[in-house]
Design an enzyme around this catalytic site. Structure first.
Site, PDB file in Angstrom:
ATOM      1  N   SER A 112       6.081  -6.141  -6.942  1.00  0.00           N
ATOM      2  CA  SER A 112       7.061  -5.056  -6.857  1.00  0.00           C
ATOM      3  C   SER A 112       7.897  -5.074  -8.133  1.00  0.00           C
ATOM      4  O   SER A 112       7.898  -6.076  -8.867  1.00  0.00           O
ATOM      5  CB  SER A 112       7.964  -5.308  -5.644  1.00  0.00           C
ATOM      6  OG  SER A 112       9.058  -4.420  -5.636  1.00  0.00           O
ATOM      7  N   TYR A 125      12.609 -10.668   0.230  1.00  0.00           N
ATOM      8  CA  TYR A 125      11.602  -9.810  -0.410  1.00  0.00           C
ATOM      9  C   TYR A 125      11.378 -10.264  -1.858  1.00  0.00           C
ATOM     10  O   TYR A 125      10.239 -10.383  -2.310  1.00  0.00           O
ATOM     11  CB  TYR A 125      12.074  -8.353  -0.358  1.00  0.00           C
ATOM     12  CG  TYR A 125      11.009  -7.339  -0.716  1.00  0.00           C
ATOM     13  CD1 TYR A 125      10.013  -6.978   0.192  1.00  0.00           C
ATOM     14  CD2 TYR A 125      11.005  -6.718  -1.962  1.00  0.00           C
ATOM     15  CE1 TYR A 125       9.043  -6.036  -0.137  1.00  0.00           C
ATOM     16  CE2 TYR A 125      10.042  -5.777  -2.293  1.00  0.00           C
ATOM     17  CZ  TYR A 125       9.059  -5.434  -1.376  1.00  0.00           C
ATOM     18  OH  TYR A 125       8.100  -4.493  -1.716  1.00  0.00           O
TER      19      TYR A 125
HETATM   20  N1  NAD Z   1       7.094   1.820  -1.377  1.00  0.00           N
HETATM   21  C1  NAD Z   1       7.731   1.166  -2.335  1.00  0.00           C
HETATM   22  O1  NAD Z   1       8.743   1.660  -2.854  1.00  0.00           O
HETATM   23  C2  NAD Z   1       7.222  -0.180  -2.810  1.00  0.00           C
HETATM   24  C3  NAD Z   1       7.796  -0.699  -3.987  1.00  0.00           C
HETATM   25  C4  NAD Z   1       7.327  -1.933  -4.447  1.00  0.00           C
HETATM   26  C5  NAD Z   1       6.323  -2.602  -3.786  1.00  0.00           C
HETATM   27  N2  NAD Z   1       5.779  -2.074  -2.642  1.00  0.00           N
HETATM   28  C6  NAD Z   1       4.708  -2.819  -1.977  1.00  0.00           C
HETATM   29  O2  NAD Z   1       3.565  -1.975  -1.873  1.00  0.00           O
HETATM   30  C7  NAD Z   1       2.744  -2.459  -0.801  1.00  0.00           C
HETATM   31  C8  NAD Z   1       2.315  -1.283   0.062  1.00  0.00           C
HETATM   32  O3  NAD Z   1       3.446  -0.794   0.753  1.00  0.00           O
HETATM   33  P1  NAD Z   1       3.734   0.764   1.011  1.00  0.00           P
HETATM   34  O4  NAD Z   1       4.905   1.120   0.190  1.00  0.00           O
HETATM   35  O5  NAD Z   1       2.503   1.540   0.900  1.00  0.00           O
HETATM   36  O6  NAD Z   1       4.292   0.681   2.522  1.00  0.00           O
HETATM   37  P2  NAD Z   1       3.732   1.201   3.930  1.00  0.00           P
HETATM   38  O7  NAD Z   1       4.685   0.662   4.942  1.00  0.00           O
HETATM   39  O8  NAD Z   1       3.516   2.669   3.876  1.00  0.00           O
HETATM   40  O9  NAD Z   1       2.312   0.467   4.051  1.00  0.00           O
HETATM   41  C9  NAD Z   1       2.200  -0.919   4.261  1.00  0.00           C
HETATM   42  C10 NAD Z   1       1.071  -1.173   5.238  1.00  0.00           C
HETATM   43  O10 NAD Z   1       0.973  -2.606   5.436  1.00  0.00           O
HETATM   44  C11 NAD Z   1       0.688  -2.806   6.802  1.00  0.00           C
HETATM   45  N3  NAD Z   1       1.048  -4.149   7.251  1.00  0.00           N
HETATM   46  C12 NAD Z   1       2.281  -4.632   7.556  1.00  0.00           C
HETATM   47  N4  NAD Z   1       2.198  -5.892   8.013  1.00  0.00           N
HETATM   48  C13 NAD Z   1       0.884  -6.214   8.000  1.00  0.00           C
HETATM   49  C14 NAD Z   1       0.153  -7.375   8.359  1.00  0.00           C
HETATM   50  N5  NAD Z   1       0.768  -8.451   8.872  1.00  0.00           N
HETATM   51  N6  NAD Z   1      -1.185  -7.371   8.184  1.00  0.00           N
HETATM   52  C15 NAD Z   1      -1.817  -6.273   7.725  1.00  0.00           C
HETATM   53  N7  NAD Z   1      -1.192  -5.141   7.385  1.00  0.00           N
HETATM   54  C16 NAD Z   1       0.147  -5.115   7.518  1.00  0.00           C
HETATM   55  C17 NAD Z   1       1.488  -1.740   7.542  1.00  0.00           C
HETATM   56  O11 NAD Z   1       0.997  -1.535   8.864  1.00  0.00           O
HETATM   57  C18 NAD Z   1       1.301  -0.543   6.624  1.00  0.00           C
HETATM   58  O12 NAD Z   1       0.178   0.230   7.018  1.00  0.00           O
HETATM   59  C19 NAD Z   1       3.582  -3.519  -0.072  1.00  0.00           C
HETATM   60  O13 NAD Z   1       3.154  -4.803  -0.481  1.00  0.00           O
HETATM   61  C20 NAD Z   1       4.993  -3.254  -0.564  1.00  0.00           C
HETATM   62  O14 NAD Z   1       5.795  -4.403  -0.496  1.00  0.00           O
HETATM   63  C21 NAD Z   1       6.212  -0.880  -2.151  1.00  0.00           C
END
Ligand code: NAD
Length: 274
Positions: free
Chosen positions: A142, A155
């Site tokens: 991230s 986080y």
């Molecule tokens: N959205 C942002 O602004 C952002 C910024 C930086 C990093 N990220 C990272 O990007 C990645 C994707 O997140 P996103 O933003 O698409 O969020 P999101 O919540 O839309 O998708 C995340 C997915 O991970 C799944 N998940 C959660 N716990 C789980 C588990 N124990 N086993 C398997 N799957 C699981 C959820 O069900 C969900 O479908 C994550 O690692 C998040 O930390 C997101």
């Protein structure tokens, strides 16, 4: 990896957000898919969106925190598809809490998914990527793996750890010239469900934040679409980049943290308090 055509990609957390858009983008480039998520309803929606994609799509429920299940899934992917070339360790969750007030159960829940999930996915799939002769590991850290803000200590701990783990992994892969590479992904604010799926602890009231409004407030800073994020990530894999900053906010704040490593925490804390 210059082309994804006829490759096989495994994606964790494929039931929403960037996991889903990565799947859609890869399918459009002729890449076969093995998708997993702990949320079966979200996963089924992703699979339905891919029904006319023309690529082979397999899917199963997987909790990335479950090491045994991750290794079994890696075996299953090769059994189903004959090989696997890419693993996207993308699944992740959020938590807002102060260090003082955070419940250890919440901290462990997050680390088991965001950090250990990435470790399990990397170790389970690496031998299989090597066997395929051409492979890439994409680990999602991230912007919060590069700099820190208040209420996000857990986080940050997970995402800084993913970054260190992945940078060291990439060095080892380069040194052994094994046909497998690795990229660490640092998204800024991306329009996904992450804030809605996060745990918000009342301890953040001590920082002047409201746990009932914190998710909405975070979402105000989400400026890049998940579709754009997937396109940026996949370009970086094709260029074999070590790290990819996703979105203008990630690029700008990464610069700020590197130019002013001692001053930036004060600036960001002030901005967040407003
Ligand atoms: N959205 C942002 O602004 C952002 C910024 C930086 C990093 N990220 C990272 O990007 C990645 C994707 O997140 P996103 O933003 O698409 O969020 P999101 O919540 O839309 O998708 C995340 C997915 O991970 C799944 N998940 C959660 N716990 C789980 C588990 N124990 N086993 C398997 N799957 C699981 C959820 O069900 C969900 O479908 C994550 O690692 C998040 O930390 C997101």
């Amino acid at each position: 990896m210059k082309s994804f055509n006829n490759k096989v990609a495994a994606i964790t957390g494929a039931g929403s957000g960037m996991g889903r858009t990565l799947a859609q983008n890869l399918a459009a480039q002729g890449c076969h898919l093995a998708l997993s998520d702990v949320n079966e309803a979200g996963l089924a929606e992703t699979v339905a969106l891919l029904k006319d994609s023309g690529v082979r799509v397999t899917h199963q429920r997987l909790d990335v925190a479950d090491r045994k299940a991750m290794f079994a899934w890696a075996d299953q992917v090769v059994a189903d598809h004959g090989k696997v070339n890419l693993i996207f360790n993308n699944a992740g969750v959020g938590l807002a809490a102060t260090v003082e007030g955070m419940k250890i159960e919440d901290f462990e829940w997050l680390m088991n998914i965001n950090f250990w999930g990435v470790v399990h996915g990397t170790q389970a799939f690496l031998p299989k990527l090597k066997a395929a002769g051409e492979g890439h590991i994409i680990n999602t850290s991230s912007l919060f793996g590069l700099l820190a803000v208040p209420s996000q200590s857990a986080y940050h701990a997970s995402k800084f750890a993913v970054r260190g783990f992945t940078e060291s992994l990439r060095q080892e892969l380069d040194m052994t010239d094994c046909g497998v590479s690795a990229t660490c992904v640092h998204p800024g604010g991306i329009k996904t469900a992450i804030a809605r799926n996060s745990r918000m602890d009342a301890s953040i009231q001590a920082l002047g934040m409201d746990e009932k409004k914190a998710g909405k407030k975070f979402e105000q800073n989400f400026i890049t679409t998940a579709e754009k994020a997937a396109a940026i990530i996949l370009k970086a894999v094709q260029k074999n980049d070590r790290r990819v900053l996703v979105g203008p906010d990630a690029k700008m704040l990464d610069k700020l943290a590197r130019l002013a490593p001692s001053a930036y925490p004060r600036v960001l804390a002030k901005l967040i308090k407003r």
